[in-house]
Scaffold this motif. Structure first.
Motif, PDB file in Angstrom:
ATOM      1  N   ARG A 136       1.822 -45.825  71.250  1.00 28.05           N
ATOM      2  CA  ARG A 136       2.175 -45.834  69.824  1.00 28.05           C
ATOM      3  C   ARG A 136       3.529 -45.193  69.606  1.00 28.05           C
ATOM      4  N   SER A 196       5.207 -49.357  71.288  1.00 33.24           N
ATOM      5  CA  SER A 196       4.447 -50.267  70.421  1.00 33.24           C
ATOM      6  C   SER A 196       5.343 -51.343  69.794  1.00 33.24           C
ATOM      7  N   CYS A 244      -1.716 -50.529  76.938  1.00 36.98           N
ATOM      8  CA  CYS A 244      -1.638 -51.533  75.866  1.00 36.98           C
ATOM      9  C   CYS A 244      -2.511 -52.740  76.201  1.00 36.98           C
TER      10      CYS A 244
END
Lengths: 944, 75
Positions: free
Chosen positions: A370, A374, A582
């Motif tokens: 994040r 991201s 991810c």
């Protein structure tokens, strides 16, 4: 298990398609044109004696031991420097050769200590081996002549020792430093008998330009350059191939062991990411695994002001589960969540997100990606259709023009940087887009054609201006665009980038990049052959991070630079398993394989497999969890292998969020900064203590292999499994391979992946399925994953974070070679000798204006907070820009950074913070208070 | 900081940022649709509810028209 012995072919492999047939010792062999006689012989299984040759560097021909006789040719040529030719007939062993070799060895040994029994290299010494190979039985010259036996050792480097008395001046170390690492720190000083290996200008290793990558140590055929651990412990007796737990390059190493003692990590030649090379972190900085501060027993406490109490695993797990259940019963199902780690394995990450979705029953799961990549996921999925880089690392060998944006590969991805530098030395061109003069801009035998030193926060304006030049000057690859991309979107985009306001001349005032330089860079990228873009967090960690990624994708598409080797868009991932975290469904809006939770088909698949009902709305991201915590709605969190207090922006806000929670469970190796706010501490295990897989920046899935028992008793996946069971969602995996089997069943891009396949192939790049059973090195070859490539309009929107009279400078942050992220691992190794504290780089002009002197304390203040650190005056940064690293908790650079974040993903804007710098006289009050609080928080109750 | 203050300092600017991107992608309707789709895809329901509550309470100061229209579309 035995020690893995890799074959040394003496010289690098030739890459010709034309084959040559010859005879060696009467046996026919066929090899590619350009192969050396030495290598051809080795292919046959014949070992020609050698000392100065090794297959990681080009042939040198100095030791005169590898002589051969060739029919029809005069003399005794060196087999390492003699290429094969059609019909050649070679003899590798004749009386004449034997006599010559023995004479050479006599000369070497007459000036070499005869202390084999007490030598650290005993059993792993090529000189010793060669003495045996040539049948050396006496040294006619005696040992009393001039020699180097009393030469002084250089023990300045904490990881290896240089003993010149053992040096045979073969130059393998010098050549490895040049050819493999590309630092050129070593040379041969002096002449003739006085020749010796010298770091820099006869400096000690530690004070020279040496970057401690270990390439010289690996290349050394004697005990001249030897790992300190080998000197201390002795030679290893067994080994296993495993994957480094530092950056996203994903180097593979042989973990060489003696019992459960790790003797050394030696880069594995067959490793497809690193091709036998390493950096100071992966090669040497693993001592944290046995550091005295490691916590190996679970602990709990009622309040964060209490000391920790050591408890059994059962008590800790039961307590954590009951707290989460209590919180959910009181505040609702969505009041808890979890964070997976890019440092943990795919299997562990998968399990944490599964626990959140099944055991907690919500989608409140996020990962440290994040706060780094991201925007890569969003940007590349939108434009190309998949959330990953397009190439393998080998692709760089066919690149003609490299564009490096917002990345500092020599510090953050050093092993891949060495491969980049090798290609640059061979003639590839280089464009660097970075506010700071990173090492790649100018270093030994490398100079960027263009360094666009833009103002922090103006990436989109620069990239759109590059596109403006390409489109308006007719440099677009229109045939490629017509065949591969959405033409309507392209037309809109081309019209947009062609607007006068996007020209380099118009944007110069905003970006600070001279228009002429920008135009020249655009022309080079568009017309220079295979163009590849490499980028890092200087792209993603902005309020327009996702827009920047899409602007990069636009550039690659408009120039036809996607879908073949040598080109592409290459995100350089920060941590070892960012890509994997991810891929594994760590984001709150998607399952593994990037399928949105609102996708009925995907949700149904997981509901069937997991036996639970799953929601169709996304969960909270990390910043949203913290906001909700401060607001009083989010009360419990399970954090595996992540230190959000140090790594996430606006430390005070993170602290407030954690302090507002009723149950913070931290699973880590150490009592990290986040653990200061934790109620349950679950000890973690290192990458050396567990099985699993990591996925690197090139989508390469590689095995992590356990070489010692977990000091805490359990691998991290086992801890998550126990917590899930205590929460009431049963998990019963007996080995991580079973978790990967489940991932493969549920994730189309992993369908063909299993531990067995990984053992067979060494590594696999996803997608790996029926269409690509051995994986996919280069993506989007015939068409984009999404069908047609999608051009996206990238309007420059200035960040809200603006300089002004109170905060006139822009702070940007990054990493240094010897340290890694929040430093939890590297600070607990000898690497700290290179970087004991974070410093603030400031331009001489800005320093002078403020009366700041080099090495003095300065106060660094932003709208978010204030800290203090020492100044380093350098013109590496432009006037108006300051820079620091974030490796040390005492500095807490993220006290300064703000809440601004990427519009699409909430990735924090670490790279642009308006600050003021003033002279200081030591740590700020906040730092003193924080240190005291951290000390209090780490108290552990004495056992009864 | 109260709950409302927290959200006013986070969800309003976040929605505005999203709207600012989609404004550049097309006309007003397309921008509203893009913003709404993005918020639906990436925001937890509680965040949408919080923003709607701020609008209802007249406390969504500074919320752009595109962002306002988008979130209202998701009500």
């Amino acid at each position: 298990m035995s020690l893995i012995q890799e074959t040394d072919y003496g010289t690098p492999a030739a890459r010709s398609d034309r084959m040559v047939r010859l005879t060696i010792d009467g046996v026919q062999v066929t090899v590619p044109e350009g192969t050396s006689v030495m290598r051809a012989a080795k292919e046959l299984g014949t070992t020609i004696p050698k000392l100065c040759a090794t297959d990681s560097v080009a042939a040198y021909g100095s030791c005169r031991l590898c002589l051969v006789e060739i029919e029809g040719r005069a003399g005794t040529p060196a087999s390492c420097t003699t290429p094969v030719s059609e019909g050649m007939s070679v003899s590798t062993q004749t009386p004449k050769l034997a006599k010559l070799r023995k004479g050479v060895m006599e000369l070497y040994i007459s000036d070499h200590p005869l202390d084999c029994l007490t030598c650290a290299a005993n059993g792993d010494c090529e000189l010793q081996d060669m003495a045996g190979a040539v049948g050396l039985r006496e040294v006619r010259f005696g040992y009393d002549g001039a020699n180097h036996l009393v030469a002084t050792k250089d023990e300045s480097n904490p990881y290896f020792t240089y003993d010149p008395s053992k040096c045979i001046v073969c130059s393998r170390c010098v050549r490895a430093c040049e050819e493999v690492q590309g630092t050129f720190a070593l040379t041969i000083a002096g002449r003739g008998f006085g020749s010796r290996v010298s770091p820099g200008q006869s400096e000690a290793f530690m004070t020279s330009e040496c970057v401690s990558c270990g390439a010289c140590v690996q290349a050394c055929p004697t005990a001249t350059l030897t790992e300190t651990r080998v000197i201390e412990i002795g030679q290893p007796e067994h080994s296993a191939v495993t994957t480094c737990a530092y950056c996203g390059v994903g180097c593979t190493f042989k973990a060489e062991m003696r019992g459960e003692d790790l003797v050394r990590m030696v880069p594995w030649k067959d490793g497809k990411a690193n091709r036998g090379h390493s950096c100071v972190k992966g090669r040497f900085a693993w001592g944290y695994a046995t550091h005295r501060e490691r916590v190996t027993e679970p602990m709990i406490r009622a309040s964060v002001s209490d000391p920790w109490r050591v408890v059994s695993w059962d008590e800790a797990i039961t307590h954590a589960a009951s707290e989460f259940k209590r919180i959910q019963a009181r505040y609702g199902r969505d009041s808890v969540g979890g964070i997976t780690s890019s440092r943990c394995t795919n299997e562990e990450t998968y399990l944490v997100q599964k626990l959140v979705r099944t055991g907690f029953g919500n989608h409140n799961v996020d990962t440290c990606a994040r706060v780094c990549h991201s925007p890569t996921g969003y940007g590349l999925k939108t434009t190309f259709g998949t959330s990953a880089g397009t190439q393998d690392f080998d692709s760089v060998e066919q690149t003609d023009v490299m564009v490096v944006i917002g990345a500092n590969p020599t510090d953050a991805h050093p092993v891949f940087a060495s491969r980049m530098k090798k290609r640059l030395r061979a003639g590839a061109r280089l464009i660097v887009i970075d506010p700071r003069r990173i090492d790649l801009v100018r270093s030994a035998h490398i100079e960027a054609d263009h360094h666009l030193a833009l103002r922090p926060g103006t990436n989109v304006a620069v990239l759109t201006a590059l596109a403006h030049v390409i489109v308006t000057e007719g440099l677009a690859d229109e045939a490629y665009v017509r065949e591969r991309c959405d033409l309507q979107a392209y037309a809109h985009w081309a019209e947009f980038v062609s607007l006068p306001q996007n020209s380099p001349e118009a944007t110069e005032a905003v970006t600070g990049v001279p228009a002429a330089d920008l135009r020249a860079a655009a022309r080079l990228y568009a017309t220079g052959g295979n163009g590849a873009i490499f980028y890092g967090l200087g792209v993603t960690e902005h309020s327009q991070g996702s827009t920047t990624v899409m602007a990069i994708a636009n550039l690659a598409m408009v120039t036809g630079n996607v879908g073949r080797p040598g080109v592409g868009v290459n995100p350089l991932r920060g941590q070892n398993n960012v890509q994997g975290a991810c891929d594994m469904g760590s984001f709150p809006h998607e399952f593994s394989g990037y399928r949105h939770v609102s996708d009925d088909g995907a949700r149904d698949l997981f509901e069937q497999a997991w036996g639970v009902s799953l929601g169709s709305e996304p969960g909270l991201r990390i910043p949203n969890m913290l906001d909700e915590a401060v607001a009083g709605h989010f009360k419990g969190i399970y954090i595996q292998g992540e230190d959000i207090l140090q790594s996430d922006p606006n430390t005070r806000h993170v602290a407030a969020g954690l302090a507002a929670m009723e149950c913070v469970v931290v699973q880590d190796l150490f009592l990290n900064e986040t653990a200061n706010y934790a109620h349950v501490f679950l000890p973690g295990s290192t990458f050396l203590e567990k099985d699993g897989t990591f996925t690197n920046a090139e989508r390469r899935i590689q095995r992590v292999r356990r070489v010692m028992r977990p000091r805490n008793g359990y691998a991290d996946w086992e801890v998550t499994q126990r917590l899930s069971n205590a929460l009431g969602y049963p998990m019963a995996y007996s080995h991580p391979s079973e978790i990967m089997d489940e991932i493969a069943r549920l994730t189309p891009s992993f369908a063909g992946v299993s531990f067995q396949r990984l053992d067979e192939l060494g590594s696999i790049q996803w997608p790996c399925n029926a269409a690509a059973p051995d994986g996919t090195p280069v993506m989007h070859i015939d068409h984009f994953v999404r069908g047609q490539g999608q051009f996206i309009i990238t309007e420059y929107v200035p960040t809200e974070e603006k300089v002004g009279p109170r905060y006139p400078l822009l702070l940007t942050t990054g990493r240094i070679l010897s340290q890694y992220n929040v430093g939890a691992q590297t600070r607990r190794t000898e690497n700290s000798r290179w970087h004991e504290e974070d410093v603030l780089e400031i331009h001489p002009h800005d320093a002078e204006e403020r009366g700041v002197r080099d090495g003095e304390w300065v106060r660094l203040k932003s709208r978010s907070g204030e800290t203090a650190l020492r100044a380093q005056i350098t013109d590496r940064v432009a006037p108006g820009v300051v820079y620091t690293t974030f490796h040390h908790p005492l500095t807490q650079a993220n006290v300064i950074t703000t809440d601004y974040s990427d519009w699409a993903t909430n990735c924090p804007e670490y790279k642009v913070t308006a600050v003021q710098v003033a002279r200081g006289n030591g740590p700020a009050d906040w730092q003193v208070e924080y240190s005291a609080q951290a000390r209090r928080s780490r108290r552990i109750e004495a056992a009864e | 900081m109260s709950s409302d203050e927290v959200h006013a300092t986070s969800v309003v600017p976040m929605a505005n940022q999203i709207a600012a991107f989609f404004v550049s992608q097309g006309n007003h309707d397309a921008a509203v649709a893009g913003t709404a789709d993005h918020i639906k895809a990436f925001w937890a329901p509680v965040m949408r509810r919080d923003l709607l509550a701020l609008i209802d309470a007249g406390q969504a100061d500074g919320l752009s028209d595109i962002a306002r229209d988008a979130i209202l579309q998701l009500r």
